[in-house]
Design a protein around this motif. Structure first.
Motif, short mmCIF file in Angstrom:
data_model
loop_
_atom_site.label_atom_id
_atom_site.label_comp_id
_atom_site.label_asym_id
_atom_site.label_seq_id
_atom_site.Cartn_x
_atom_site.Cartn_y
_atom_site.Cartn_z
N VAL A 7 -12.46 -5.23 6.89
CA VAL A 7 -12.83 -6.55 6.36
C VAL A 7 -13.30 -6.43 4.91
N ALA A 8 -13.90 -5.30 4.54
CA ALA A 8 -14.35 -5.11 3.16
C ALA A 8 -13.17 -4.99 2.21
N THR A 9 -12.22 -4.10 2.51
CA THR A 9 -11.13 -3.86 1.58
C THR A 9 -10.18 -5.04 1.47
N HIS A 10 -10.04 -5.82 2.54
CA HIS A 10 -9.01 -6.84 2.56
C HIS A 10 -9.52 -8.29 2.60
N ALA A 11 -10.82 -8.51 2.71
CA ALA A 11 -11.32 -9.89 2.73
C ALA A 11 -12.52 -10.09 1.82
N LEU A 12 -13.47 -9.16 1.85
CA LEU A 12 -14.69 -9.34 1.07
C LEU A 12 -14.52 -8.93 -0.40
N ASN A 13 -13.95 -7.76 -0.64
CA ASN A 13 -13.86 -7.26 -2.01
C ASN A 13 -13.09 -8.19 -2.94
N PRO A 14 -12.00 -8.83 -2.49
CA PRO A 14 -11.31 -9.74 -3.40
C PRO A 14 -12.19 -10.89 -3.89
N ALA A 15 -13.19 -11.26 -3.11
CA ALA A 15 -14.10 -12.31 -3.54
C ALA A 15 -15.30 -11.77 -4.31
N LEU A 16 -15.60 -10.49 -4.12
CA LEU A 16 -16.79 -9.89 -4.74
C LEU A 16 -16.52 -9.30 -6.11
N TYR A 17 -15.35 -8.71 -6.30
CA TYR A 17 -15.06 -7.99 -7.54
C TYR A 17 -14.28 -8.88 -8.51
N LYS A 18 -14.71 -8.86 -9.77
CA LYS A 18 -14.02 -9.66 -10.78
C LYS A 18 -12.61 -9.16 -11.01
N LYS A 19 -12.43 -7.85 -10.98
CA LYS A 19 -11.11 -7.27 -11.16
C LYS A 19 -10.80 -6.36 -9.98
N MET A 20 -9.68 -6.62 -9.34
CA MET A 20 -9.26 -5.82 -8.19
C MET A 20 -8.08 -4.94 -8.56
N PRO A 21 -8.06 -3.69 -8.09
CA PRO A 21 -6.94 -2.80 -8.40
C PRO A 21 -5.73 -3.00 -7.48
N TYR A 22 -5.79 -3.97 -6.61
CA TYR A 22 -4.69 -4.28 -5.70
C TYR A 22 -4.86 -5.70 -5.20
N ASP A 23 -3.79 -6.25 -4.63
CA ASP A 23 -3.85 -7.54 -3.96
C ASP A 23 -3.88 -7.29 -2.46
N PRO A 24 -4.83 -7.87 -1.72
CA PRO A 24 -4.96 -7.53 -0.30
C PRO A 24 -3.77 -7.95 0.54
N VAL A 25 -2.97 -8.87 0.06
CA VAL A 25 -1.81 -9.32 0.83
C VAL A 25 -0.52 -8.71 0.30
N THR A 26 -0.26 -8.86 -1.00
CA THR A 26 1.05 -8.47 -1.52
C THR A 26 1.19 -6.98 -1.80
N SER A 27 0.07 -6.25 -1.88
CA SER A 27 0.14 -4.82 -2.18
C SER A 27 0.37 -3.94 -0.96
N PHE A 28 0.39 -4.55 0.23
CA PHE A 28 0.45 -3.75 1.45
C PHE A 28 1.49 -4.28 2.43
N ALA A 29 1.98 -3.36 3.25
CA ALA A 29 2.79 -3.71 4.42
C ALA A 29 1.90 -3.55 5.65
N PRO A 30 1.53 -4.63 6.33
CA PRO A 30 0.66 -4.52 7.51
C PRO A 30 1.33 -3.72 8.61
N ILE A 31 0.50 -2.96 9.34
CA ILE A 31 1.01 -2.18 10.48
C ILE A 31 0.42 -2.71 11.78
N SER A 32 -0.89 -2.57 11.98
CA SER A 32 -1.50 -3.03 13.23
C SER A 32 -3.00 -3.22 13.06
N LEU A 33 -3.52 -4.29 13.63
CA LEU A 33 -4.96 -4.47 13.76
C LEU A 33 -5.40 -3.68 14.99
#
Length: 338
Positions: free
Chosen positions: A110-136
């Motif tokens: 939840v930190a890497t993919h939901a919280l950090n995008p709202a917390l950090y002014k600059k992100m080194p990745y996009d939580p949706v477009t930078s990854f291929a989901p595998i499994s929750l």
């Protein structure tokens, strides 16, 4: 078959982001495994699983359990690499920029993919477009605990105390912008109360001060506090999932007092965007079989993790829902990290 989280455990609100997930998870895993398009040569060498936090925490434990079992399924070693820093951003960015061939994957949270995008002014990745989901893989409840000397014995009594003396009490967390900090901020908002937030450099130091009654209240991961709750060194007022945690059935859910309150930590596997679908399918099948193993489930249950399992599409929907949920909470909290 998977031991998935029933609606009876987490309730309808949790189910809104998982309406198709739980019913489809088992069938999807085996469909992926048996599909005619499965890559014939993958994997033919070891896979690196990057865990974006230091060793010893719940994410590390989930990752190592799953990696060991996936190695058996894939016939190749899944090697864990801990790369902490920047709230998980360093490790996640490493995977986002890796060669998209399926040999470098991420244990996201939840930190890497939901919280950090709202917390950090600059992100080194996009939580949706930078990854291929595998499994929750699993969700892990948080818990509201107090020192045994604290006068409140229930969530209702805590709210009453906080409303009576709005400037008197404080709560500890593992740090600014962490899921535990934001669990407290959501509680304050929904209950209409005030508490001063005391951030620590990790859950361990925070927990030590609550045990010593330096700070009376804390939101913590349930696995971290479980032993202290059982020994009576901490009093659990409520778990943060919509329904009670199976490992602590006598501890109420906060939602029983504050309807709609719900937070939890989750662990999921991601590959870099552009990873071939055949490789993702093999990784998905291996991950879902790993968490279906009774021995893995028993070990996860020891620290209150609850197995889920999903398809890639369901994980993608879950991430988008989590981003939408947490962005306004982070904004209202005023938390900001550079």
């Amino acid at each position: 078959m998977f031991r998935v989280t029933p609606r009876a455990v987490f309730g309808a609100k949790f189910g809104t982001t998982f309406r198709t997930l739980l019913a489809a998870a088992s069938a999807a895993a085996f469909a992926f495994a048996a599909g005619p398009s499965a890559a014939q040569g993958f994997p033919d060498r070891p896979i690196t699983l990057v865990i974006p936090f230091s060793a010893g925490g719940s994410t590390d434990l989930v990752g190592r359990l799953v990696a060991q079992r996936m190695s058996q399924e894939l016939g190749q070693s899944v090697v864990v690499e801990n790369k902490g820093g920047a709230g998980g951003n360093l490790g996640a960015a490493q995977v986002a920029k890796a060669n998209p061939d399926g040999y470098t994957i991420l244990m996201g949270t939840v930190a890497t993919h939901a919280l950090n995008p709202a917390l950090y002014k600059k992100m080194p990745y996009d939580p949706v477009t930078s990854f291929a989901p595998i499994s929750l893989l699993a969700v892990i409840p948080n818990v509201l605990v107090v020192n045994p000397e604290f006068p409140a014995k229930t969530v209702s009594e805590l709210i009453e105390l906080l409303k009576k003396d709005p400037d008197k009490y404080s709560y500890a967390s593992s740090g600014n912008g962490t899921p535990l900090h934001l669990s407290g901020e959501l509680f304050k908002s929904m209950a209409g109360v005030q508490m001063q937030h005391i951030p620590y450099q990790g859950a361990g130091p925070a927990l030590n001060d609550v045990l010593a009654n330096q700070v009376p209240i804390m939101f913590d991961n349930l696995p971290s506090s479980a032993g202290h709750i059982k020994s009576g060194k901490l009093r659990a007022l409520g778990v943060t999932t919509a329904k009670r945690a199976p490992s602590f059935p006598d501890v109420p859910a906060i939602a029983e007092t504050l309807p709609g309150y719900e937070t939890y930590t989750w662990n999921a596997l991601f590959a870099p965007a552009g990873t071939p679908p055949e490789a993702v399918a093999k990784l998905n099948a291996a991950a879902n079989k790993a968490i279906a193993d009774p021995a893995v489930q028993a070990r996860l249950a020891d620290f209150s993790a609850i197995v889920v399992g999903s398809t890639p599409a369901e994980l993608e929907a879950h991430v988008k829902a989590e981003i939408a949920k947490w962005a306004p909470i982070v904004k209202a909290s005023g938390a900001q990290l550079d």
